[in-house]
Every structure is written in C-alpha cells, then in structure tokens.
Write an enzyme that holds these catalytic residues in place. Structure first.
Site, mmCIF file in Angstrom:
data_model
loop_
_atom_site.group_PDB
_atom_site.id
_atom_site.type_symbol
_atom_site.label_atom_id
_atom_site.label_comp_id
_atom_site.label_asym_id
_atom_site.label_seq_id
_atom_site.Cartn_x
_atom_site.Cartn_y
_atom_site.Cartn_z
ATOM 1 N N ASP A 19 0.862 -1.183 0.000
ATOM 2 C CA ASP A 19 0.000 0.000 0.000
ATOM 3 C C ASP A 19 0.893 1.226 0.000
ATOM 4 O OD1 ASP A 19 -2.822 1.056 0.203
ATOM 5 O OD2 ASP A 19 -1.877 2.127 1.855
ATOM 6 N N GLU A 21 0.871 5.544 0.629
ATOM 7 C CA GLU A 21 0.208 6.792 1.026
ATOM 8 C C GLU A 21 0.862 7.935 0.264
ATOM 9 O OE1 GLU A 21 -2.429 6.790 2.670
ATOM 10 O OE2 GLU A 21 -2.387 4.806 3.594
ATOM 11 N N HIS A 161 -6.298 3.159 6.734
ATOM 12 C CA HIS A 161 -5.686 4.380 6.210
ATOM 13 C C HIS A 161 -4.270 4.611 6.731
ATOM 14 C CE1 HIS A 161 -9.173 5.487 3.968
ATOM 15 N NE2 HIS A 161 -9.938 5.573 5.035
ATOM 16 N N ASP A 166 -3.371 -0.990 5.800
ATOM 17 C CA ASP A 166 -4.101 -1.290 4.565
ATOM 18 C C ASP A 166 -3.454 -2.434 3.795
ATOM 19 O OD1 ASP A 166 -5.876 0.640 5.217
ATOM 20 O OD2 ASP A 166 -5.300 2.073 3.658
#
Length: 711
Positions: A19, A21, A161, A166
């Site tokens: 994942d 961000e 999040h 995640d």
C-alpha cells in the site's frame, strides 16, 4: 513449481501485498509519503515480516485534508529519507514476487512517476489487484472500496488508512477472495490476470485517470497458456432459459422396444417415466423416473434382446434427479458433474416437472453457435448445406468475443472450423466424383490447409489456401488428373459455401498445389535452390500445412522432409523474408498513419511478423506451426534478444484482438470483414497498445536477418 509464475495456484502464492500513502489522489501530481508491504509465503501471511517507511516528498507540503485521512503531516516526514533512498530497499523486499494491492494501478503510477523524478530505472512488477478480483467474485457488490470489500468478506479492519494497516487488510482480503474465485473457475495467477483484463471499461476509466494498467494480460508476461477462465455465462443464464418443454413422458408399463421407437422418432436421448396423466397434470420429480439411451444399452448388455420386451419401469433410474427452473446454469453443471449423469429434470417451485435438461443442452447453450456450426458442417451434403452452416461463423466469433476470449483463441476456433469445412467439402467432392463415374480416389491422399488455417490464426476475412498430396503418380498422369478434377470440386464447393477462391491461386485444383510425394519433394528442392524472391511468391505458406482429410501421414512425411531440407538454409529463409515489406505506420511524433480513418493491420505488421517468424523457424528447424510457438522455439535455441521476440508475440496478440473486434462490428453493420481497423473507435488504452505493437514490428526485417545469419 515456482509459485510466482502464471500457472501458480492463487492458494499457494508467494507474493508481496503493498500500500502507498501519497499527497493526493492524482497520480500525475502526487508524491509518495509512505510505502508499506507484507509478505505471503505459499499463500500464508508471514507474521512479523513487513516493510514500512515514511518518505519525505521533497519540498512539497502535505495538504491538511490529506493528513486528516492518513494522519501523516509535514512534521512526521521532516526527517524521513527521500524516495530515491528508499526505493532500492523496497525493490529488494519485493524481489521477484508477484505484487498485490487494492487499486494497484494508482500505486504503480505514483511509483513510476517518482522513479522518473529521481532518475531511477522503472520496471513494473507482475501484479494482481484485489479491487478487480473482488468485482469478478461479486459483480453485484454495491462498492469495491477496501473497507466495503473487507466487510463483505468478514475481514477484520485494523489500522485503516495507514499504509501498513491497509497492506495487511489487502493481504487478508486476497486470501479470503481465493475460494470465491475458485468457485468461478479461477485458480491460477494467469487465470486471474485474464479475468481482470476482461474488465475493459473499468481499466479504460483508470487509464484516463492516469493510472498504470493494474494487471497485464498473461500472454504479455507469461508464455504459459491459461487453461481455464472465468465463465460468467453460467452465472448469468437460468435453466428455464434453455430447458426443453413440454416434457415427454411414457407410462411405467410401456415396453422398452416402444420407448426406443419413441426416442428415435422424437430425436431425443431420454424420456421421463410417470403415471398415465403425468404429461397433462404434472408429476413431482420424486414420483418420476428417467429412461435414457444408456439405460437401454446397459439392459441389453445384461438381458440380451429380451430387454426390449421389459417394462420401462424395470430399467429406469428413479427417483429423478432434478434442478429448479430458476437456478443458474452453474447449478446444473455442478450437479451433473457430481452425480456423473447427463440428464436432469427441471422443476417449478412446487417440485413438479416442467422441463428437461441434458448435457447437450448445456453445451449448446454455452457454445450454441459453435455446436450448431460444427453439427451442420458435418451433416451438410452439398455446398448449400455448407453455406447455411458457415453463415453462422460471424455470430460464433461475436459470441466468443463477448465471453472474453482473446483474438488468438478465437482465431484457433475459426481455423479449426475452416479445416472442418474443407474436410467436408472434400467428402462431398469425392461423392461427386463417384456420381460422375470417376470412381474413388486412385491412391491414398491428404488434403491440407495452408497459411493462417494451418497456423491456427484465421480470422473472418479469409480465402482458400489448400493443396493435395497423393501417394504416387506423375504430373498429368491418371492420378494427377483425378485429383485435378477433385480439386476443382473442392474449390467450387468452398467458394459457394462462403470461402472465396484464393486470388493467388493457392488451391489444389491448380497443378502447382497438388502432386505426389516425389513431386512435392522435388518442388521443395527447387524452392531452396532459387535465388530470387519473385520465384518464391506464396511458397512460404506451404510450411504451415495441416492435414484436414485423408491420410495425414502423407502430410506429416512431406512437412518433415521440407523442414529437414530447409534447416540451416539461411539464404532460402532470407528470400522468404525478402518477399515482404512492412510499411512505416508511425509518424515522426508517434501518430498512427491511416487511410480513410483505418489502418490495415495485416499489411502494417501482421503479415511481415508472421513471415519473419516462419523464416526464422525454418532456419533453426523449429517445426511448430503457430507464430508464438515458433518465436518461443527460436528463443529457446538462439541467444537472441528475448524482449524483442516477446514484443513480437504480444504485437501479434494485439493485432488479432483489434482486427477481430473490427471484423465483428463491420459484419454487424453489413460490411464485408477486412483487416482494416477504424482508429477513432479505439479506446486510449487500445490505441497505446497498437502504437506499441506497430513499433515492435517496425524493425522485424532487421531482427530476422540478424537471426538468420548467426552461426
């Protein structure tokens, strides 16, 4: 086996689940501020094995609205390393494993941009997307955000999040999806890739948003064939749509002899056994039986001719196994498979029999046009019958295209049916010869198809390419004259049926395309001794030959001898390539050149690509017929640029996909099928794929010559 290859089962996959961000939602502008990943080994989440790293996005500030989502602000990343510093460690963690993510096309896009900004090399990993897989497993789901998919699957949501949280959720979602995908016939990586790639509308939307293609097709990343695929059809159609009604009942005391007569007259393979008024008043499945052709044969095996005098109830199967009329087809498929039966009763809500269903009904519904076409070809007794059958081919192609089959796969089906059509034309031609007093074939022979039909690469715009090989006989001798007349009939029948005469004259009715074993051997020797490309026009397709009727051993012998003679003959192979010229189809700035808004993809690349693959295969004695198999065979033998050969394989896939889709559309609009594709109708993704394919074939001549003259 290597658990990262296309044939690897999803259940035992080695993978990394990731994942990312970022500073925003636009991959063309956003910067990476955190990377995280967890590892799957043999399909199991490895405890304590993870990667997590905050990243400083240069001088770019993190918007406050974004911080509210993932909790990362400028202070948190102030002392963090840059992407360029983190990326090598992250790549090491990924290794050669398959990378899994939720909406991974976004992650790939921001990774690619960061690599470009940092001057780092970019090479996309092999990937799977849990968002796409979830849509395949549950097309009725209201939404496919990670949280919604996790709730649907019963996956606990922790640390949502955060990149690591995640990634862990995505890993658990993937593991929970595996059994649901298996229910849809998806068990391997390649099957999952192919199923994802069928979601073209969604992938096109993602491309327009600037995302990288989430999942590449298996044909691009793996030479393994995908043997199974998502079969959405069985999950869309209900049994009531295809069942046969009214049901044919017989009385329990009727003699088996009468039942057999009834089945023959009705052209059915089973009847139901019930009371006197079963057909008019209805009967429940638990009170009925079934009597099939196989039951009759088993009874005769046990009792001899006396079985025909037994009452039906004596040999019937009871109670009748049934399925609801409202059930989907997959229910009937599974029930027949588990019970090892070929017939089911169809019942209403009250359990009363309202229809009949057989394995043949399921097959006809699933590949209705194909089954009907094959049956009608085999049953045809003249050109008119063949024409009526062959008219169904475009519908068959359209149906298979709708079901998500690739252009290559459909081309294989078309080629096989063209071979069957040619075979039946030969059967009819033999009958005509006998009716006209010419008798049976004077010697054993083989009728062969050449070119795309031999390679398994025919599409809807086709003509005849065939030849005859007979056991013995001199040119213009009695045997040759018989096959000349026979060849005329075959050509006429095929032409009437809808396969036009070959403009180049490559048909058995012409002397150059028929002959004895000795004659063909002499021709091959003559071809190899030629010094001008003009002497070899149409000769190359002979090396694609495939027998469709007669003594196939004759075709095998001639083909083997031809390949043996051509092995190592680089000059001959070069002449075959020299007969082809590929026009420049890309402009200075990458624009695709067209005429009238269309580009002829056969002329622009397909023809030259196929010819080059054939010539190289001859040079190295690679006897495979299909173009990708030839390129793969050469790749295994020669120290060549594998990326160039792989690019040619994928280019052919793209050409076949685009040509066939255009042909189906054109036929639907009453236009004759051609190889010219309308550019304005292509999606952005398809246009980019076409540009890549045209670029791959632009230098195929140079690549071929390099391979032909290597020591």
């Amino acid at each position: 086996m290597d658990r990262t290859l296309g044939g690897a089962p999803l259940l035992g996959l080695d993978a990394v689940v990731i994942d990312t961000e970022t500073t925003g939602l636009d991959p063309r502008k956003s910067r990476v501020i955190e990377l995280a990943a967890v590892r799957l080994e043999a399909g199991q989440l490895v405890d304590g094995d993870s990667f997590r790293q905050l990243i400083r996005p240069g001088d770019e500030a993190i918007p406050g609205g974004v911080t509210k989502i993932h909790g990362i602000d400028d202070t948190a990343v102030a002392g963090a390393p840059t992407f360029a510093q983190v990326w090598p460690r992250f790549l090491e963690y990924l290794g050669a494993r398959i990378v899994i993510g939720h909406t991974i096309g976004f992650d790939l896009a921001v990774w690619k941009r960061e690599c470009q900004l940092a001057g780092l090399p970019w090479q996309r990993p092999r990937t799977l997307d849990t968002r796409l897989l979830a849509q395949i497993a549950a097309p009725e789901l209201a939404g496919y955000a990670l949280e919604k998919v996790a709730i649907w699957l019963g996956v606990e949501i922790l640390d949502r999040h955060t990149a690591l949280g995640d990634a862990a959720i995505s890993a658990k979602v993937f593991r929970a999806l595996v059994p649901k995908l298996r229910d849809h016939g998806i068990r391997t990586v390649a099957e999952a890739e192919r199923a994802c790639h069928a979601l073209t509308a969604l992938l096109d939307d993602q491309t327009r948003l600037g995302w990288v293609e989430a999942v590449e097709p298996p044909s691009r990343v793996d030479a393994e064939r995908t043997l199974r695929r998502l079969d959405a059809y069985a999950f869309r159609r209900r049994i009531r749509d295809i069942m046969r009604a009214p049901v044919i009942f017989v009385a329990p005391d009727i003699r088996v002899r009468e039942v057999v007569t009834r089945m023959a007259g009705e052209k059915i393979s089973a009847v139901y056994v019930g009371g006197l008024h079963a057909a008019t008043h209805g009967i429940k499945a638990v009170d009925a039986g079934i009597l099939t052709e196989r039951d009759v044969l088993r009874a005769i095996d046990r009792h001899g001719a006396a079985a025909l005098e037994l009452p039906a109830e004596r040999i019937m199967a009871s109670p009748l196994i049934s399925v609801s009329a409202d059930a989907f087809l997959y229910r009937a498929i599974g029930r027949m498979s588990r019970r090892r039966i070929r017939h089911l009763g169809v019942i209403d809500e009250g359990g009363r029999i309202v229809g009949a269903l057989s394995a043949r009904d399921l097959l006809r519904s699933r590949a209705g046009a194909a089954v009907s076409l094959d049956d009608e070809i085999e049953d045809a007794t003249d050109a008119h019958g063949l024409a009526a059958a062959w008219a169904k081919l475009p519908h068959l192609a359209a149906s298979l295209l709708e079901e998500g089959l690739s252009g290559r796969e459909i081309a294989e089906v078309i080629s096989r049916e063209l071979g069957e059509l040619t075979r039946q034309a030969a059967v009819i031609a033999e009958q005509i010869m006998q009716r006209h007093g010419h008798g049976e074939p004077p010697v054993p022979y083989a009728l062969v198809v050449l070119g795309s039909a031999g390679r398994g690469e025919s599409l809807l715009a086709m003509d005849q390419d065939n030849a005859v090989i007979f056991e013995r006989g001199a040119p213009d001798g009695p045997e040759d004259r018989w096959f000349a007349a026979f060849g005329e009939h075959v050509a006429d029948i095929l032409h009437e049926a809808g396969v036009p005469y070959c403009k180049g004259g490559v048909m058995a009715k012409n002397a150059a395309w028929r002959g004895s074993l000795a004659t063909w051997q002499g021709r091959v020797e003559h071809w190899i001794s030629r010094s001008s490309p003009a002497d070899l026009l149409s000769v190359d397709i002979f090396f694609d030959l495939r027998a469709v009727h007669g003594d196939g051993a004759l075709a095998v012998a001639v083909r083997q001898a031809a390949y043996d003679a051509a092995e190592g003959q680089a000059a001959f192979a070069k002449l075959l390539v020299d007969t082809v010229r590929i026009p420049a189809s890309l402009g200075w700035f990458g624009g695709i050149r067209s005429e009238g808004g269309r580009i002829d993809l056969k002329a622009a690349g397909l023809f030259g690509l196929v010819a080059a693959a054939r010539a190289i295969a001859l040079r190295y004695h690679v006897m495979d017929r299909s173009t990708p198999a030839r390129l793969a065979g050469v790749k295994a033998l020669v120290n060549a640029s594998q990326s160039d050969l792989d690019a040619l394989m994928e280019a052919q896939n793209i050409f076949l996909d685009l040509i066939l889709a255009q042909q189906v559309e054109d036929v639907g609009h009453g236009l004759p099928p051609s190889n010219a594709v309308m550019l304005k109708q292509l999606s952005p993704r398809a246009r980019e794929q076409l540009r890549t394919a045209l670029n791959a074939v632009a230098h195929v001549d140079d690549l071929a010559r390099d391979l032909l003259f290597r020591n």
